[in-house]
Design an enzyme around this catalytic site. Structure first.
Site, mmCIF file in Angstrom:
data_model
loop_
_atom_site.group_PDB
_atom_site.id
_atom_site.type_symbol
_atom_site.label_atom_id
_atom_site.label_comp_id
_atom_site.label_asym_id
_atom_site.label_seq_id
_atom_site.Cartn_x
_atom_site.Cartn_y
_atom_site.Cartn_z
ATOM 1 N N GLY A 10 27.133 -65.179 -87.739
ATOM 2 C CA GLY A 10 27.853 -66.447 -87.609
ATOM 3 C C GLY A 10 29.298 -66.165 -87.242
ATOM 4 O O GLY A 10 29.654 -65.033 -86.869
ATOM 5 N N GLY A 13 30.725 -63.625 -89.921
ATOM 6 C CA GLY A 13 29.998 -62.356 -89.839
ATOM 7 C C GLY A 13 30.397 -61.586 -88.586
ATOM 8 O O GLY A 13 30.686 -60.380 -88.630
ATOM 9 N N LYS A 107 30.879 -67.776 -99.482
ATOM 10 C CA LYS A 107 31.681 -68.582 -100.404
ATOM 11 C C LYS A 107 30.883 -69.825 -100.771
ATOM 12 O O LYS A 107 30.982 -70.852 -100.091
ATOM 13 C CB LYS A 107 32.998 -68.970 -99.747
ATOM 14 N N LYS A 192 37.229 -73.581 -103.762
ATOM 15 C CA LYS A 192 38.276 -74.116 -102.870
ATOM 16 C C LYS A 192 37.655 -74.923 -101.725
ATOM 17 O O LYS A 192 38.315 -75.784 -101.134
ATOM 18 C CB LYS A 192 39.201 -73.017 -102.357
ATOM 19 N N ASP A 245 43.841 -68.725 -100.423
ATOM 20 C CA ASP A 245 42.743 -69.313 -99.655
ATOM 21 C C ASP A 245 42.775 -70.841 -99.706
ATOM 22 O O ASP A 245 42.408 -71.526 -98.743
ATOM 23 C CB ASP A 245 41.406 -68.779 -100.193
ATOM 24 N N ARG A 256 35.929 -75.513 -91.583
ATOM 25 C CA ARG A 256 34.806 -76.462 -91.434
ATOM 26 C C ARG A 256 34.787 -77.448 -92.605
ATOM 27 O O ARG A 256 34.427 -78.597 -92.460
ATOM 28 C CB ARG A 256 33.463 -75.735 -91.346
ATOM 29 N N GLU A 282 30.286 -75.093 -96.550
ATOM 30 C CA GLU A 282 29.665 -74.672 -97.811
ATOM 31 C C GLU A 282 29.989 -75.603 -98.974
ATOM 32 O O GLU A 282 29.233 -75.696 -99.936
ATOM 33 C CB GLU A 282 30.134 -73.247 -98.179
HETATM 34 N N1 LIG Z 1 34.193 -68.865 -90.975
HETATM 35 C C1 LIG Z 1 35.124 -68.467 -91.813
HETATM 36 O O1 LIG Z 1 36.306 -68.588 -91.504
HETATM 37 C C2 LIG Z 1 34.769 -67.854 -93.129
HETATM 38 C C3 LIG Z 1 33.518 -67.984 -93.699
HETATM 39 N N2 LIG Z 1 33.241 -67.443 -94.906
HETATM 40 C C4 LIG Z 1 31.928 -67.581 -95.522
HETATM 41 O O2 LIG Z 1 31.003 -66.737 -94.843
HETATM 42 C C5 LIG Z 1 29.703 -67.317 -94.850
HETATM 43 C C6 LIG Z 1 29.169 -67.393 -93.435
HETATM 44 O O3 LIG Z 1 30.095 -68.180 -92.710
HETATM 45 P P1 LIG Z 1 30.096 -68.260 -91.127
HETATM 46 O O4 LIG Z 1 29.607 -67.021 -90.518
HETATM 47 O O5 LIG Z 1 31.438 -68.707 -90.731
HETATM 48 O O6 LIG Z 1 29.061 -69.464 -90.920
HETATM 49 P P2 LIG Z 1 28.279 -69.932 -89.621
HETATM 50 O O7 LIG Z 1 27.866 -71.337 -89.873
HETATM 51 O O8 LIG Z 1 29.052 -69.617 -88.408
HETATM 52 O O9 LIG Z 1 27.012 -68.992 -89.666
HETATM 53 C C7 LIG Z 1 26.080 -69.070 -90.719
HETATM 54 C C8 LIG Z 1 25.234 -67.838 -90.651
HETATM 55 O O10 LIG Z 1 24.162 -67.960 -91.612
HETATM 56 C C9 LIG Z 1 22.949 -67.694 -90.940
HETATM 57 N N3 LIG Z 1 21.819 -68.374 -91.556
HETATM 58 C C10 LIG Z 1 21.713 -69.672 -91.881
HETATM 59 N N4 LIG Z 1 20.499 -69.910 -92.407
HETATM 60 C C11 LIG Z 1 19.835 -68.721 -92.399
HETATM 61 C C12 LIG Z 1 18.547 -68.296 -92.821
HETATM 62 N N5 LIG Z 1 17.683 -69.149 -93.361
HETATM 63 N N6 LIG Z 1 18.206 -67.006 -92.655
HETATM 64 C C13 LIG Z 1 19.069 -66.137 -92.117
HETATM 65 N N7 LIG Z 1 20.303 -66.470 -91.698
HETATM 66 C C14 LIG Z 1 20.679 -67.747 -91.852
HETATM 67 C C15 LIG Z 1 23.184 -68.215 -89.541
HETATM 68 O O11 LIG Z 1 22.207 -67.703 -88.677
HETATM 69 P P3 LIG Z 1 21.884 -68.499 -87.301
HETATM 70 O O12 LIG Z 1 23.046 -68.274 -86.423
HETATM 71 O O13 LIG Z 1 20.636 -67.829 -86.834
HETATM 72 O O14 LIG Z 1 21.694 -69.938 -87.673
HETATM 73 C C16 LIG Z 1 24.580 -67.670 -89.283
HETATM 74 O O15 LIG Z 1 24.548 -66.310 -88.984
HETATM 75 C C17 LIG Z 1 29.854 -68.682 -95.538
HETATM 76 O O16 LIG Z 1 29.470 -68.571 -96.872
HETATM 77 C C18 LIG Z 1 31.343 -68.973 -95.427
HETATM 78 O O17 LIG Z 1 31.818 -69.788 -96.499
HETATM 79 C C19 LIG Z 1 34.175 -66.722 -95.578
HETATM 80 C C20 LIG Z 1 35.424 -66.531 -95.046
HETATM 81 C C21 LIG Z 1 35.820 -67.082 -93.792
HETATM 82 O O1 LIG Z 2 36.821 -69.592 -96.110
HETATM 83 C C1 LIG Z 2 37.448 -69.868 -95.130
HETATM 84 C C2 LIG Z 2 38.853 -69.449 -94.947
HETATM 85 O O2 LIG Z 2 39.237 -68.517 -95.885
HETATM 86 C C3 LIG Z 2 36.825 -70.647 -94.045
HETATM 87 O O3 LIG Z 2 36.742 -71.939 -94.424
HETATM 88 P P1 LIG Z 2 35.584 -72.856 -93.821
HETATM 89 O O4 LIG Z 2 34.279 -72.276 -94.308
HETATM 90 O O5 LIG Z 2 35.884 -74.200 -94.381
HETATM 91 O O6 LIG Z 2 35.689 -72.824 -92.340
#
Ligand SMILES: NC(=O)C1=CN([C@@H]2O[C@H](COP(=O)(O)OP(=O)(O)OC[C@H]3O[C@@H](n4cnc5c(N)ncnc54)[C@H](OP(=O)(O)O)[C@@H]3O)[C@@H](O)[C@H]2O)C=CC1
Ligand SMILES: O=C(CO)COP(=O)(O)O
Length: 332
Positions: A10, A13, A107, A192, A245, A256, A282
């Protein structure tokens, strides 16, 4: 140089994969969708989840094969939407190398069980505590993907594991601090998001700085109280993973959760806000889990409670704010 695998390509990631690659590691991304795997592996581009980065580093590849993804990994990073993590990780349970360290970037609190991601990951993979690490901080993915300066916190009850992961993700623009407070880190990062929904909603409804500061400060008090009851070190809440954060997430349309809330404040329904969300918000499923956790730990959670009424009953921003304090005057 370390072999690192990231489960979930995602926005975060993929961004964290780029950080790890910039730090000199060999990085393998695992994703379900063939389009994402091919994009990263063949074109060094994730056009679905991180289109802002034109060219991902050369030492970053991808696979859709679970066994191949984790076979040689010394560090395995989990970046899957929190509510899907337990199910997704079950398929990796028998594949994880015996000594690999597992890192969670997620998170959220799991709805139904009210468990933190450290608990979910360790249960799903049958992982001992000394091989688990959490990473959390003010880390909006798009800014880090653009290599803007930022910092994070890497926590483990095993200082060796925290140091190994911190070294693996240290670059000129991304600075990791270490901690032993896994519970605090998990609680800050998850809660948060609920606060950001409420701040976003107030902003979307047209309110200014005072209202935002009020929600952020009361939200911080709420997440501190719940975190302490869950066993967190109160100092964590004043650090990068806590107030840091909160500031980043509650103040940026790149979040988001903030954007989801802002859309509710502008009058969109939960279904409409979900449809237009650019990735997982989330805080939405975590809100119910926070209310349930508050009941379980006997800690009042008025902000999460009010947000649950927004999400389930569609109450307005004014009603949500009205529910925060009640009518009784109390000491702060
Ligand atoms: N974006 C940010 O700025 C930050 C995010 N986070 C945390 O990191 C985590 C991921 O966030 P982010 O990458 O941004 O989210 P995205 O929405 O961009 O991606 C979500 C990810 O989860 C995967 N996923 C969802 N459902 C499944 C499933 N059933 N099986 C396997 N994989 C699955 C998706 O795969 P697919 O693409 O195939 O749907 C995708 O890789 C969250 O918990 C978020 O709170 C933490 C810090 C910063
Ligand atoms: O955790 C995050 C920043 O630290 C990203 O926030 P969102 O998941 O709301 O995009």
């Amino acid at each position: 140089m370390t072999n690192v695998t990231v489960l979930g390509a995602g926005a975060w990631g993929t961004t964290f994969g780029q950080v790890l690659a910039d730090a000199g590691n060999d990085v393998t991304m695992w994703a379900i969708e063939p389009e994402i795997v091919e994009g990263i592996r063949d074109h060094h581009h994730n056009g679905v989840r991180l289109p802002s980065v034109e060219q991902l580093p050369a030492n970053m590849t991808a696979t859709g094969d679970r066994a191949e993804a984790v076979r040689d990994a010394e560090i395995i990073v989990v970046a899957i939407a929190a509510q899907a993590a337990r199910r997704a990780l079950a398929d990796f349970r028998d594949l994880i190398p015996e000594r690999a360290i597992v890192v969670s970037l997620m998170k959220g609190i799991e709805r139904g069980t009210n468990k933190r991601m450290d608990e979910v990951v360790r249960e799903a993979l049958d992982l001992p505590e000394n091989r688990f690490v959490a990473v959390s901080g003010p880390n909006l993915s798009k800014e880090i993907a653009a290599r803007e300066p930022s910092a994070t916190v890497v926590a483990s009850t095993n200082p060796y594991a925290a140091a190994k992961v911190a070294n693996a993700c240290s670059t000129s623009y991304f600075h990791p601090f270490t901690s032993t407070d896994v519970i605090g880190l998990e609680m800050c990062g998850s809660l948060k998001n609920v606060v950001a929904l409420a701040v976003g909603m107030a902003r979307g409804a047209g309110y200014g700085e005072n209202t935002a500061a009020m929600i952020e400060t009361r939200g911080l008090a709420e997440l501190t109280a719940l975190g302490k009851a869950a066993g967190a070190d109160p100092k964590t809440f004043a650090g990068l993973a806590g107030v840091g954060d909160l500031i980043a997430t509650c103040g940026s349309p790149l979040s988001r959760n903030y954007t989801f809330g802002a859309n509710l404040g502008k009058g969109l329904t939960v279904e409409e806000a979900t449809r237009v969300s650019n990735g997982v918000a989330e805080g939405v499923p975590t809100t119910d889990a926070v209310v349930a956790l508050g009941d379980q730990l006997h800690v009042p959670t008025p902000l999460a409670f009010a947000m649950s009424h927004v999400l389930h009953e569609g109450i307005s921003c004014e009603q949500m704010l009205g529910e925060l304090f009640g009518t009784e005057i109390t000491a702060e």
